[in-house]
Design a protein around this motif. Structure first.
Motif, mmCIF file in Angstrom:
data_model
loop_
_atom_site.group_PDB
_atom_site.id
_atom_site.type_symbol
_atom_site.label_atom_id
_atom_site.label_comp_id
_atom_site.label_asym_id
_atom_site.label_seq_id
_atom_site.Cartn_x
_atom_site.Cartn_y
_atom_site.Cartn_z
ATOM 1 N N ILE A 146 0.749 -1.521 -0.016
ATOM 2 C CA ILE A 146 0.047 -0.099 -0.049
ATOM 3 C C ILE A 146 0.817 1.185 0.169
ATOM 4 N N ASP A 147 1.826 1.420 0.731
ATOM 5 C CA ASP A 147 2.786 2.565 0.919
ATOM 6 C C ASP A 147 3.603 2.999 -0.232
ATOM 7 N N ASN A 148 3.539 1.915 -1.404
ATOM 8 C CA ASN A 148 4.049 2.111 -2.688
ATOM 9 C C ASN A 148 3.332 2.360 -3.665
ATOM 10 N N ARG A 149 2.075 2.724 -3.323
ATOM 11 C CA ARG A 149 1.097 2.813 -4.271
ATOM 12 C C ARG A 149 0.327 4.466 -4.082
ATOM 13 N N SER A 150 -0.233 4.943 -5.321
ATOM 14 C CA SER A 150 -0.683 6.383 -5.226
ATOM 15 C C SER A 150 -2.149 6.130 -4.938
ATOM 16 N N ASP A 151 -2.744 4.914 -5.172
ATOM 17 C CA ASP A 151 -4.119 4.580 -4.969
ATOM 18 C C ASP A 151 -4.514 3.973 -3.683
ATOM 19 N N LYS A 152 -3.607 4.286 -2.702
ATOM 20 C CA LYS A 152 -3.839 3.823 -1.333
ATOM 21 C C LYS A 152 -5.340 3.570 -0.883
ATOM 22 N N ASP A 153 -6.212 4.184 -0.992
ATOM 23 C CA ASP A 153 -7.659 4.143 -0.882
ATOM 24 C C ASP A 153 -8.347 2.753 -1.572
ATOM 25 N N ILE A 154 -7.956 2.726 -2.720
ATOM 26 C CA ILE A 154 -8.581 1.464 -3.494
ATOM 27 C C ILE A 154 -7.899 0.114 -3.124
ATOM 28 N N LEU A 155 -6.617 0.233 -3.073
ATOM 29 C CA LEU A 155 -5.792 -1.178 -2.506
ATOM 30 C C LEU A 155 -6.163 -1.301 -1.366
ATOM 31 N N LEU A 156 -6.369 -0.323 -0.037
ATOM 32 C CA LEU A 156 -6.755 -0.668 1.146
ATOM 33 C C LEU A 156 -8.142 -1.361 1.133
ATOM 34 N N THR A 157 -9.175 -0.750 0.314
ATOM 35 C CA THR A 157 -10.368 -1.310 0.385
ATOM 36 C C THR A 157 -10.361 -2.763 -0.172
ATOM 37 N N ARG A 158 -9.702 -2.909 -1.502
ATOM 38 C CA ARG A 158 -9.569 -4.233 -2.016
ATOM 39 C C ARG A 158 -9.293 -5.215 -0.860
ATOM 40 N N LEU A 159 -8.105 -4.824 -0.267
ATOM 41 C CA LEU A 159 -7.477 -5.878 0.886
ATOM 42 C C LEU A 159 -8.547 -6.228 1.793
ATOM 43 N N PHE A 160 -9.196 -5.214 2.193
ATOM 44 C CA PHE A 160 -10.330 -5.120 3.334
ATOM 45 C C PHE A 160 -11.386 -6.202 2.846
ATOM 46 N N CYS A 161 -12.107 -5.916 1.793
ATOM 47 C CA CYS A 161 -13.088 -6.556 1.232
ATOM 48 C C CYS A 161 -12.827 -8.152 0.965
ATOM 49 N N SER A 162 -11.575 -8.203 0.315
ATOM 50 C CA SER A 162 -11.063 -9.488 0.229
ATOM 51 C C SER A 162 -10.944 -10.350 1.065
ATOM 52 N N LYS A 163 -10.402 -9.732 2.393
ATOM 53 C CA LYS A 163 -10.298 -10.649 3.594
ATOM 54 C C LYS A 163 -11.922 -10.785 4.223
ATOM 55 N N GLU A 164 -12.485 -9.865 3.959
ATOM 56 C CA GLU A 164 -13.991 -10.059 4.555
ATOM 57 C C GLU A 164 -14.466 -11.198 3.517
ATOM 58 N N ALA A 165 -14.636 -11.111 2.439
ATOM 59 C CA ALA A 165 -14.634 -12.339 1.653
ATOM 60 C C ALA A 165 -14.109 -13.726 2.068
ATOM 61 N N TYR A 166 -12.977 -13.771 1.979
ATOM 62 C CA TYR A 166 -12.094 -14.773 2.454
ATOM 63 C C TYR A 166 -12.554 -15.475 3.952
ATOM 64 N N GLY A 167 -12.695 -14.253 4.830
ATOM 65 C CA GLY A 167 -13.546 -14.713 6.050
ATOM 66 C C GLY A 167 -14.757 -15.528 6.050
ATOM 67 N N LYS A 168 -15.504 -15.090 5.196
ATOM 68 C CA LYS A 168 -16.811 -15.771 5.025
ATOM 69 C C LYS A 168 -16.675 -17.077 4.209
ATOM 70 N N ILE A 169 -15.788 -17.389 3.298
ATOM 71 C CA ILE A 169 -15.752 -18.645 2.643
ATOM 72 C C ILE A 169 -14.990 -19.522 3.601
ATOM 73 N N SER A 170 -13.954 -19.086 4.314
ATOM 74 C CA SER A 170 -13.391 -20.134 5.236
ATOM 75 C C SER A 170 -14.052 -20.320 6.427
ATOM 76 N N GLY A 171 -14.963 -19.520 6.655
ATOM 77 C CA GLY A 171 -15.868 -19.925 7.965
ATOM 78 C C GLY A 171 -15.120 -19.087 9.318
ATOM 79 N N LYS A 172 -14.041 -18.386 8.824
ATOM 80 C CA LYS A 172 -13.059 -17.714 9.943
ATOM 81 C C LYS A 172 -13.729 -16.446 10.474
ATOM 82 N N GLY A 173 -14.355 -15.736 9.683
ATOM 83 C CA GLY A 173 -14.656 -14.409 9.902
ATOM 84 C C GLY A 173 -13.225 -13.417 9.939
#
Length: 193
Positions: free
Chosen positions: A129-156
């Motif tokens: 993230i620190d090396n990118r100009s689109d920090k907002d977008i990348l942080l949101t991509r990561l957060f959203c992906s972790k939420e989706a992963y938490g749902k598919i894995s059942g871990k939250g």
């Protein structure tokens, strides 16, 4: 397949009453402590799931039940082994159905804040993230992906925060044996894992 309702606030009081009347008692009980926007999101997510199951698999509501496990992960009891995931943020509601495990999340684009990034990202992800100009977008991509992963894995999310997502392309990440695809839709980030 993913189905999205981009603005559930456009649903009138009469339509909300209709949805409530056609919602199974068990599902209504899950909504009993909700009101306003949260109630509407739950109703829309339930009925969007019913619609998606009919459109994708020809399933009528009397042939299955949508239940939730102790972590709130929805599952289907019925004729076929079909997986379901629901998400909502703001006025958006998303539902994904598949014949294999699936996780979906939808979030408003997050303004980058270092403290928030440190809560949900691994050290490698923060460097990315620190090396990118689109920090907002990348942080949101990561957060959203972790939420989706938490749902598919059942871990939250609480158990997936420090899992390191490995970028494959600007909008695809991998974690463990899963791929997470992200896309922006009307200032919202959608992630499917």
């Amino acid at each position: 397949m993913v189905y999205i309702v981009p603005d559930c606030t456009e649903i009138s009081a009469v339509q909300t009453d209709f949805l409530l009347k056609h919602t199974p008692i068990a599902e209504k009980n899950r909504f009993s402590e909700r009101n306003g926007e949260k109630l509407l999101q739950g109703l829309v997510a339930h009925h969007l799931a019913v619609y998606s199951l009919f459109m994708e698999y020809g399933l009528y509501p009397h042939k299955y039940m949508i239940e939730t496990d102790i972590n709130g992960k929805p599952f289907i009891i019925g004729e076929k082994e079909i997986y379901l995931s629901k998400a909502h943020s703001g006025s958006f509601v998303a539902v994904a159905v598949a014949e294999k495990p699936i996780g979906v999340d939808i979030e408003k684009i997050i303004s980058y804040r270092s403290a928030f990034a440190k809560k949900i990202c691994s050290e490698d992800e923060i460097k990315l993230i620190d090396n990118r100009s689109d920090k907002d977008i990348l942080l949101t991509r990561l957060f959203c992906s972790k939420e989706a992963y938490g749902k598919i894995s059942g871990k939250g999310l609480s158990l997936c925060r420090k899992n390191n997502l490995i970028p494959i392309s600007p909008n695809i990440f991998t974690v463990e044996n899963f791929f997470c695809l992200t896309d922006i839709y009307d200032n919202m980030m959608l992630a499917i894992c």
